[in-house]
Design a protein around this motif. Structure first.
Motif, PDB file in Angstrom:
ATOM      1  N   ASN A 648       0.846  -1.188   0.000  1.00  0.00           N
ATOM      2  CA  ASN A 648       0.000   0.000   0.000  1.00  0.00           C
ATOM      3  C   ASN A 648       0.886   1.244   0.000  1.00  0.00           C
ATOM      4  OD1 ASN A 648      -1.923   1.975   0.311  1.00  0.00           O
ATOM      5  ND2 ASN A 648      -2.974   1.002   2.024  1.00  0.00           N
ATOM      6  N   LEU A 649       0.900   1.944  -1.131  1.00  0.00           N
ATOM      7  CA  LEU A 649       1.659   3.184  -1.285  1.00  0.00           C
ATOM      8  C   LEU A 649       0.723   4.333  -1.644  1.00  0.00           C
ATOM      9  CD1 LEU A 649       4.664   1.684  -3.274  1.00  0.00           C
ATOM     10  CD2 LEU A 649       4.663   2.400  -0.888  1.00  0.00           C
ATOM     11  N   ARG A 650      -0.523   4.225  -1.298  1.00  0.00           N
ATOM     12  CA  ARG A 650      -1.545   5.207  -1.643  1.00  0.00           C
ATOM     13  C   ARG A 650      -1.198   6.602  -1.124  1.00  0.00           C
ATOM     14  NH1 ARG A 650      -5.455   3.156   1.255  1.00  0.00           N
ATOM     15  NH2 ARG A 650      -5.359   4.657   2.952  1.00  0.00           N
ATOM     16  N   ARG A 669      -1.592  -9.874  -3.112  1.00  0.00           N
ATOM     17  CA  ARG A 669      -3.050  -9.957  -3.019  1.00  0.00           C
ATOM     18  C   ARG A 669      -3.688  -8.574  -3.082  1.00  0.00           C
ATOM     19  NH1 ARG A 669      -1.219 -14.040  -3.698  1.00  0.00           N
ATOM     20  NH2 ARG A 669      -1.334 -15.985  -2.529  1.00  0.00           N
ATOM     21  N   ILE A 670      -3.034  -7.591  -2.476  1.00  0.00           N
ATOM     22  CA  ILE A 670      -3.568  -6.228  -2.445  1.00  0.00           C
ATOM     23  C   ILE A 670      -2.477  -5.282  -2.933  1.00  0.00           C
ATOM     24  CG2 ILE A 670      -4.391  -4.361  -0.966  1.00  0.00           C
ATOM     25  CD1 ILE A 670      -5.686  -6.427   0.823  1.00  0.00           C
ATOM     26  N   LEU A 671      -2.778  -4.528  -3.972  1.00  0.00           N
ATOM     27  CA  LEU A 671      -1.860  -3.539  -4.511  1.00  0.00           C
ATOM     28  C   LEU A 671      -2.597  -2.220  -4.622  1.00  0.00           C
ATOM     29  CD1 LEU A 671       0.822  -2.684  -5.775  1.00  0.00           C
ATOM     30  CD2 LEU A 671      -0.057  -3.459  -7.987  1.00  0.00           C
ATOM     31  N   ASP A 672      -2.150  -1.218  -3.855  1.00  0.00           N
ATOM     32  CA  ASP A 672      -2.781   0.092  -3.869  1.00  0.00           C
ATOM     33  C   ASP A 672      -1.711   1.143  -4.167  1.00  0.00           C
ATOM     34  OD1 ASP A 672      -4.234   2.392  -3.536  1.00  0.00           O
ATOM     35  OD2 ASP A 672      -5.232   1.741  -1.696  1.00  0.00           O
ATOM     36  N   LEU A 673      -1.743   1.647  -5.391  1.00  0.00           N
ATOM     37  CA  LEU A 673      -0.833   2.705  -5.829  1.00  0.00           C
ATOM     38  C   LEU A 673      -1.604   3.979  -6.137  1.00  0.00           C
ATOM     39  CD1 LEU A 673       1.433   0.627  -8.262  1.00  0.00           C
ATOM     40  CD2 LEU A 673       1.829   1.136  -5.850  1.00  0.00           C
ATOM     41  N   SER A 674      -2.801   4.103  -5.629  1.00  0.00           N
ATOM     42  CA  SER A 674      -3.670   5.219  -5.979  1.00  0.00           C
ATOM     43  C   SER A 674      -3.149   6.543  -5.429  1.00  0.00           C
ATOM     44  CB  SER A 674      -5.084   4.960  -5.446  1.00  0.00           C
ATOM     45  OG  SER A 674      -5.086   4.891  -4.031  1.00  0.00           O
ATOM     46  N   SER A 675      -3.641   7.631  -6.038  1.00  0.00           N
ATOM     47  CA  SER A 675      -3.335   8.995  -5.595  1.00  0.00           C
ATOM     48  C   SER A 675      -1.832   9.258  -5.567  1.00  0.00           C
ATOM     49  CB  SER A 675      -3.967   9.265  -4.216  1.00  0.00           C
ATOM     50  OG  SER A 675      -5.369   9.157  -4.281  1.00  0.00           O
TER      51      SER A 675
END
Length: 892
Positions: A648-650, A669-675
């Motif tokens: 998570n690097l949001r 399983r979870i990849l968050d590169l948003s914002s």
């Protein structure tokens, strides 16, 4: 005719050979030399070994040596006929770690009938054919050693005279050889517990051991089902222990029904299912019955009351339902009753006080209702009472503290209430106390200060306030202290961390403040430290890195600050660390042990690029760095942490493209590169690789895992890769607020587990794929602010996606979901009659006026329906916490 008791015969045998050693007969010279060679091998490893000092070459008669037993002469009228060594009691030699080949000289003493080599430090495999030479052995005890290798290599098949065989607490593995053990027909005592035995219990071999009185196979890896055929032949069994294995299936009724002499039965910690066979309750001599930690279900039968000699009954950690059988209450011999961790309901029987011999009563983690029965006051031998985690109501009775022998009282997690006006003067000396969630108010009760032997105290989820009392900090025996979810305030006393016993401190969600004590590292045996949700400030004490036993550390949601983190020793056991929602600054720290699995650093003020040495945290499974000021590109070193499941690097300031080397993260399983400010394409390669193993659907092993891909609020510009449709396990996909173009791939309709799908605020065109009707788990769909056209698909969950806001600003869409009819749904215009090809003047005028008016009315209706909603201002692209998919993401 009365049959002799095999165990009494064995005791008589021991008395003869160990308590009446020969004092005048000489042993053969070769046996003496074998014993001296054995001793010499030990002295070669430890010259200070003195246990066998009586074994020396100057003494011609080894029958006089310690731990040696000899037989009488074969001719009672002659003193010249030598005796032979028949017994060696070599347990507890207090020698150093010995190799197993040290026993080799003893295998030449073929006259041996008793060999006890238990409780030593012997390591390795037994020499081949070693025990095969000792065919006269009656008693063999090798327990509590480090013997390794296959059980079949021990060659016990020739030892047909064996009565007692104990191999427990070793490292022996493999399956029990049926034929070899089937030859041991004289065996009375057989203990193979606490090894690594696997496979099924052999039916044929077991059935031949009809003289068995004691059988213990517990603590292994035995699997499969129990055969009623083999078990039924063991009619002399008194003690049977098969606990801590992986045995499955139902408990065989006929097999246990034949064990009429059984006194002790332990089948706990297995995988037995179904109900308890009623024949089990016909074992009239049974005193100990443990079926806990299985998968047994159904109601507890009233036939339990037939076990008239029962003293200990443990049925906890199963799936039993309904009430407690009344017949149990007539078994006054019961000393221990464990029915905890089931689904038992109804009230605790009012006459449970009839069990006047009870010392342990465990009813916790059920669904029991009502109050604490007054008849419990008669249980004056009570040592442990566990009622925790039920639905009990009413006031906590003060007389519970009048039991003089009570050491453990667990009442938390009910609807019980504490009378804060009640004055308690306990007559007991508690070791464990739980009054969790019981309405305690005010300061931590002063009467607890009298319980100085406490090792476990749980006062969490109450309304306690005030400072941490000094007297509690000085409890020297405290292991576990739970005070979470109260309103306690002030700083933590330094005396708290001087305890050498402290293992768990859970102070989450209070109002504690001030800096953390500098001596926090003095709690050398602390395993879990949870201080999250308080108002602690200042830096993290460097001494915390000295707690080598620390496994879980949660300091999140405080006001801690600083840019220097403690440097943990690589040998520290820390696997979970949460520092999120504080005010830490500087570069992202990497001073954690390499075995850490969860590292949460989100919602701080970290800045700069991601450090290249993050890759040294090679066992990381969860890395959270969201809501910081991290900049630069995604480094390839980060993508070498192959165990990562969550990244998570949001909401940072990352730039550049998404590296194709993300394919290294096979377990993601979870990849968050948003914002962020990521640009370029969505790489096809890593999407294909990462979840390709789930193309056939979500396996049962991962069914409760959340799969999320969030690339929203970036500047990605490409087509949506069709390979996304292969991510069968995906629960949420968010690609909104980018610059994606072209058609939505129909393959997204293959995301059979997807619940949230957000493609809004892009430049997508063409129709919404009809394949979306296959998305049976879909609860939220947003395709607004694109250039989509044609009819919105009808069928399946698409019929429930009827919020016009989620389709807004797509001028070419139509369908019932947005209350805009499609052109093909409009009725055809009526044919005009031809009157000499002349149209009336009124019709021409009506058409001239009607079409403009109709057009204006249609546009008005569309505006009123909210279809053309204005786009949000550009400065809203960074944070959209009100969006439904943001809510989904925040829940993981």
């Amino acid at each position: 005719m009365v049959m002799p008791n095999p165990s009494l015969l064995l005791q008589s045998f021991f008395f003869f050979f160990f308590l009446l050693p020969c004092l005048s007969w000489s042993c053969p010279e070769y046996q003496k030399q074998a014993l001296l060679q054995f001793k010499s091998s030990i002295l070669a490893m430890d010259s200070s070994f003195h246990t066998l000092d009586s074994w020396n070459s100057s003494s011609s008669n080894c029958c006089l040596w310690d731990k040696v037993t000899c037989s009488s002469p074969s001719n009672s009228n002659s003193t010249s006929t030598p005796s032979v060594v028949i017994g060696l009691n070599l347990s507890y030699l207090s020698a150093p770690l010995m190799p197993s080949n040290l026993l080799a000289p003893l295998f030449f003493i073929k006259s041996l009938r008793v060999l006890d080599f238990s409780n030593n430090f012997m390591k390795g495999q037994i020499p081949a054919l070693g025990f095969g030479n000792l065919s006269n052995l009656v008693h063999l005890d090798l327990s509590l050693n480090f013997i390794e290798g296959q059980i079949s290599a021990l060659r016990f098949g020739n030892l047909s005279n064996l009565v007692h065989l104990d191999l427990s607490w070793n490292f022996i593995e493999g399956q029990i050889p049926a034929l070899e053990f089937g030859n041991l027909s004289n065996l009375v005592h057989f203990d193979l517990s606490s090894n690594f035995i696997n496979g099924q219990i052999p039916t044929l071999g077991l059935g031949n051991l009809s003289n068995l009185v004691h059988l213990d196979l517990g603590g292994n890896s035995i699997n499969g089902q129990i055969s009623a055929l083999g078990l039924g032949n063991l009619s002399n069994l008194v003690h049977l222990d098969l606990s801590w294995n992986s045995i499955n299936g139902q408990i065989p009724a006929l097999g246990f029904g034949n064990l009429g002499n059984l006194v002790h039965l332990d089948l706990s910690q297995n995988r037995f299912n179904g109900s308890i066979p009623l024949l089990l309750f016909q074992l009239k001599y049974l005193q100990y019955l443990d079926l806990s930690s299985n998968r047994l279900s159904g109601e507890l039968p009233e036939e339990i009351g037939n076990l008239i000699k029962l003293q200990q009954l443990s049925l906890g950690s199963n799936k039993f339902s309904n009430g407690i059988p009344s017949s149990i209450l007539y078994r006054r011999e019961l000393e221990e009753l464990d029915l905890g961790n089931n689904s038992l309901s109804m009230e605790i029987p009012y006459n449970i006080g009839n069990l006047s011999n009870l010392s342990y009563l465990i009813l916790g983690k059920n669904k029991l209702t009502g109050g604490v029965p007054a008849s419990m006051q008669k249980l004056n031998k009570l040592n442990s009472l566990d009622l925790e985690g039920n639905l009990l109501t009413g006031e906590i009775p003060f007389w519970l503290f009048d039991f003089k022998d009570l050491q453990s009282l667990q009442l938390g997690g009910n609807n019980l209430t504490w009378n804060n006006n009640m004055k308690i003067v306990p007559k007991c000396r508690l070791l464990g106390l739980s009054i969790r969630s019981s309405g305690l108010q005010g300061d931590i009760p002063e009467w607890i200060s009298t319980q100085t032997n406490l090792s476990h105290l749980d006062l969490s989820m109450n309304q306690l306030h005030g400072p941490f009392p000094q007297w509690l900090a000085e409890f020297h025996f405290l292991h576990y202290l739970f005070l979470s979810h109260n309103k306690l305030s002030g700083s933590l006393p330094t005396a708290l961390f001087r305890s050498s016993q402290l293992a768990i401190l859970a102070f989450s969600h209070n109002n504690f403040s001030g800096e953390l004590p500098e001596n926090i590292g003095d709690a050398k045996f602390l395993r879990i430290l949870m201080l999250d949700g308080n108002n602690f400030s200042g830096p993290i004490p460097q001494s915390i890195s000295q707690i080598s036993s620390l496994e879980l550390l949660d300091l999140s949601r405080n006001r801690l600050s600083g840019n220097i983190f403690p440097v943990f020793d690589p040998q520290v056991n820390l696997f979970y660390a949460d520092f999120s929602s504080n005010q830490f600054s500087g570069e992202v720290p990497t001073t954690f042990p390499p075995n850490i699995k969860t590292l949460a650093l989100g919602s701080n003020k970290f800045s700069g690029a991601l450090p290249l040495n993050l890759k040294k945290l090679r066992n990381l499974e969860r890395l959270e760095l969201q809501d910081n000021n991290i900049s630069g590109k995604l480094p390839n070193s980060l993508l070498q942490i192959s165990h990562l499941r969550v990244l998570n690097l949001r909401n940072n300031s990352l730039q550049g493209s998404i590296p194709k080397t993300l394919s290294n993260l096979q377990n993601l399983r979870i990849l968050d590169l948003s914002s962020n400010n990521l640009t370029g394409e969505i790489p096809i390669e890593f999407l294909i690789v990462n979840w390709k193993k789930y193309k056939q659907g979500l396996s049962s092993h991962y069914i409760d895992m959340y799969f999320l891909l969030d690339l929203s609020n970036n500047q990605l510009s490409s087509e949506i890769p069709a390979s996304l449709g292969a991510l069968k396990a995906l629960k949420m996909l968010n690609l909104s607020f980018n610059k994606l173009y072209d058609k939505i791939p129909a393959s997204l309709g293959d995301l059979q587990n997807v619940e949230g799908l957000d493609l809004s605020h892009n430049k997508l065109s063409g129709p919404i794929p009809f394949a979306f009707t296959k998305l049976q788990q879909l609860t939220t769909l947003d395709v607004s602010n694109n250039k989509l056209t044609s009819r919105i698909p009808v069928g399946g969950q698409m019929n429930t996606m009827a919020d016009p806001n989620f389709y807004a600003n797509n001028s070419g869409l139509c369908g019932f979901q947005i209350h805009v009819p499609c052109s093909e749904d409009l009725p055809p215009a009526p044919k005009l009659q031809d009157h000499d090809n002349e149209e009336p003047w009124i019709l021409q005028e009506a058409m001239g006026i009607g079409y403009p008016i109709g057009f204006l009315l249609t546009i008005g209706i569309i505006f009123l329906a909210g279809y053309f909603n204005p786009s949000p201002p550009s400065n809203s692209r960074r944070r959209r916490s009100h969006h439904p998919h943001q809510l989904i993401r925040q829940q993981i």
